[in-house]
Design an enzyme around this catalytic site. Structure first.
Site, PDB file in Angstrom:
ATOM      1  N   LYS A 148       0.859  -1.198   0.000  1.00  0.00           N
ATOM      2  CA  LYS A 148       0.000   0.000   0.000  1.00  0.00           C
ATOM      3  C   LYS A 148       0.894   1.246   0.000  1.00  0.00           C
ATOM      4  CE  LYS A 148      -0.262  -0.053   5.018  1.00  0.00           C
ATOM      5  NZ  LYS A 148      -0.978  -0.546   6.181  1.00  0.00           N
ATOM      6  N   TYR A 184      14.339  32.219   3.801  1.00  0.00           N
ATOM      7  CA  TYR A 184      13.174  33.050   4.096  1.00  0.00           C
ATOM      8  C   TYR A 184      13.165  33.496   5.558  1.00  0.00           C
ATOM      9  CZ  TYR A 184      10.770  31.803  -0.258  1.00  0.00           C
ATOM     10  OH  TYR A 184      10.412  31.656  -1.562  1.00  0.00           O
ATOM     11  N   MET A 193       9.804  25.142  -1.430  1.00  0.00           N
ATOM     12  CA  MET A 193       9.036  24.239  -2.293  1.00  0.00           C
ATOM     13  C   MET A 193       9.963  23.358  -3.139  1.00  0.00           C
ATOM     14  SD  MET A 193       6.038  24.958  -5.077  1.00  0.00           S
ATOM     15  CE  MET A 193       4.884  25.789  -4.033  1.00  0.00           C
ATOM     16  N   ARG A 210     -12.057  -0.535  14.370  1.00  0.00           N
ATOM     17  CA  ARG A 210     -11.849   0.233  13.141  1.00  0.00           C
ATOM     18  C   ARG A 210     -12.722  -0.401  12.064  1.00  0.00           C
ATOM     19  NH1 ARG A 210      -5.908   1.058  10.402  1.00  0.00           N
ATOM     20  NH2 ARG A 210      -6.251  -1.119   9.866  1.00  0.00           N
TER      21      ARG A 210
HETATM   22  C1  LIG Z   1      -0.240  -1.703   6.749  1.00  0.00           C
HETATM   23  C2  LIG Z   1      -0.877  -2.971   7.174  1.00  0.00           C
HETATM   24  C3  LIG Z   1      -0.094  -4.110   7.451  1.00  0.00           C
HETATM   25  C4  LIG Z   1       1.414  -4.095   7.400  1.00  0.00           C
HETATM   26  O1  LIG Z   1       1.956  -3.486   8.535  1.00  0.00           O
HETATM   27  P1  LIG Z   1       3.550  -3.437   8.750  1.00  0.00           P
HETATM   28  O2  LIG Z   1       3.695  -2.911  10.125  1.00  0.00           O
HETATM   29  O3  LIG Z   1       4.092  -2.508   7.724  1.00  0.00           O
HETATM   30  O4  LIG Z   1       4.057  -4.815   8.588  1.00  0.00           O
HETATM   31  C5  LIG Z   1      -0.774  -5.276   7.776  1.00  0.00           C
HETATM   32  N1  LIG Z   1      -2.117  -5.331   7.826  1.00  0.00           N
HETATM   33  C6  LIG Z   1      -2.893  -4.261   7.582  1.00  0.00           C
HETATM   34  C7  LIG Z   1      -4.377  -4.386   7.644  1.00  0.00           C
HETATM   35  C8  LIG Z   1      -2.302  -3.048   7.249  1.00  0.00           C
HETATM   36  O5  LIG Z   1      -3.068  -1.984   7.006  1.00  0.00           O
END
Ligand SMILES: *Cc1c(COP(=O)(O)O)cnc(C)c1O
Length: 382
Positions: free
Chosen positions: A36, A275, A323, A135
């Site tokens: 992800k 700046y 930037m 969640r």
């Molecule tokens: C991001 C995520 C993981 C992986 O977590 P890590 O700590 O990077 O290994 C596993 N399960 C879910 C549902 C996640 O969102």
């Protein structure tokens, strides 16, 4: 495309990190590489084929949008799993392409069944159960209702998995909550089994859980951060050391990010640099300018705070991150010249700038940068 910086992905580091994870798991446990957030900033298009080459054949993304990108990067044999949100319009694409997905709500289950019926193709689902994170996931009441729906629609579904997620397995402070979640999870699996539903894959562990609570690894672990070369927390690192002979960090950072010096100049004592008045030269100083700024994902919170490496030395960021540029102090590194390589993330000599998800202030800022590395900087495989 020319860009002002470049990102390198180190295949051997990934290979090493995967084998570190492997060493913590039973042979039968599947590693699902979590990709992800554009593979934690590393770039899905580069990471997926490399991990496949290393022996990974299961990938997890958050959304259907991420799945669309990952689907193009992976080979036919690899499995892709969506752990989160699916756009209503994407169910058809997801089911047609045999992409596996979490069902966290009855509404989602119904959408999956309806689409599967219309396509005459089974939806491959993982039942996400609520175990205490509060969640996503089906509550006990919703699970009972879902069981009836599942049993009435078996011809449209492959129930591949049952899963949940721990609310912070990287910290011992959450010990009681984690233990409780695991026992709830086992009860939910039992309830499914008692109702004639036997998902092939039971999974709840991320990196931290797989290391800190090995009994939770079950059939599959979803591991992200460790593959890229970082520990989920310092506690997890220390815990992992207890099981090793060598007391050094076995992980290797898989990404480096380099740019170069475009300008050097001398600034008299007492002058402000950049700046406003956020930085004043306390002595006659030498500075360099690097063509990378917050537009490139270099966080503004590193203003007067971050470091880069040049000529093998650490050089502090002075003033605010602009930037498209940062200014760094090279007063004590006088040989730096225009064109020299600057490392924003990675190693030079004995020095390293790294990101991690450690909860400490500076470290978590660093992690944020990693996740924000722009997609349009080219990733070169090393
Ligand atoms: C991001 C995520 C993981 C992986 O977590 P890590 O700590 O990077 O290994 C596993 N399960 C879910 C549902 C996640 O969102």
């Amino acid at each position: 495309m020319t860009s002002t910086s470049s990102i390198g992905i180190i295949k051997n580091a990934l290979r090493n990190n995967v084998s570190v994870m492997r060493s913590h798991l039973a042979d039968s446990t599947i590693i699902s590489a979590v990709i992800k957030g554009n593979a934690y900033g590393h770039g899905v298009r580069v990471i997926v084929p490399v991990l496949e080459d290393i022996g990974i054949s299961h990938f997890s993304v958050y959304s259907s949008a991420e799945a669309i990108v990952a689907q193009k990067a992976k080979n036919k044999k690899s499995t892709l799993m969506i752990m989160g949100f699916i756009n209503s319009n994407d169910y058809e694409w997801v089911i047609k392409n045999e992409i596996e997905f979490y069902v966290s709500e009855i509404d989602e289950l119904n959408k999956a069944i309806k689409t599967a019926k219309s396509l005459s193709k089974k939806a491959i689902i993982h039942i996400d159960v609520e175990t205490g994170m509060n969640r996503t996931g089906l509550s006990l009441k919703e699970l009972k209702k879902s069981i009836r729906i599942l049993n009435m629609n078996k011809e449209f579904l492959t129930i591949r998995g049952v899963c949940s997620h721990f609310a912070g397995a990287e910290s011992i402070a959450n010990y009681t909550r984690i233990k409780k979640q695991f026992s709830v999870f086992k009860r939910r699996v039992k309830l499914l089994n008692q109702n004639d539903i036997y998902p092939e894959l039971k999974h709840i562990a991320s990196t931290a859980a797989a290391i800190n609570y090995p009994e939770t690894s079950l059939d599959l672990v979803r591991t992200g951060i460790l593959i890229y070369g970082y520990w989920p927390s310092r506690e997890t690192f220390i815990f992992s050391l207890q099981k090793r002979k060598e007391k050094t960090d076995p992980l290797q950072r898989a990404l480096f990010w380099n740019s170069h010096v475009i300008i050097t100049k001398t600034v008299p004592e007492g002058e402000f640099i950049g700046y406003g008045m956020s930085y004043q030269a306390s002595r006659q100083m030498k500075i360099m300018v690097i063509p990378v700024g917050y537009a490139d994902g270099y966080s503004r919170s590193l203003s007067n705070n971050g470091h880069v490496l040049v000529d093998g030395h650490r050089s502090p960021v002075i003033g605010s991150v602009n930037m498209n540029m940062i200014i760094c102090d090279i007063t004590d590194i006088p040989d730096v010249k225009i064109g020299d390589k600057v490392t924003l993330v990675g190693e030079q000599g004995d020095n390293e700038i790294s990101f991690s998800s450690f909860a400490e202030m500076n470290q978590s800022l660093n992690y944020e940068i990693l996740a924000r590395l722009p997609e349009n900087i080219e990733r070169k495989l090393i």
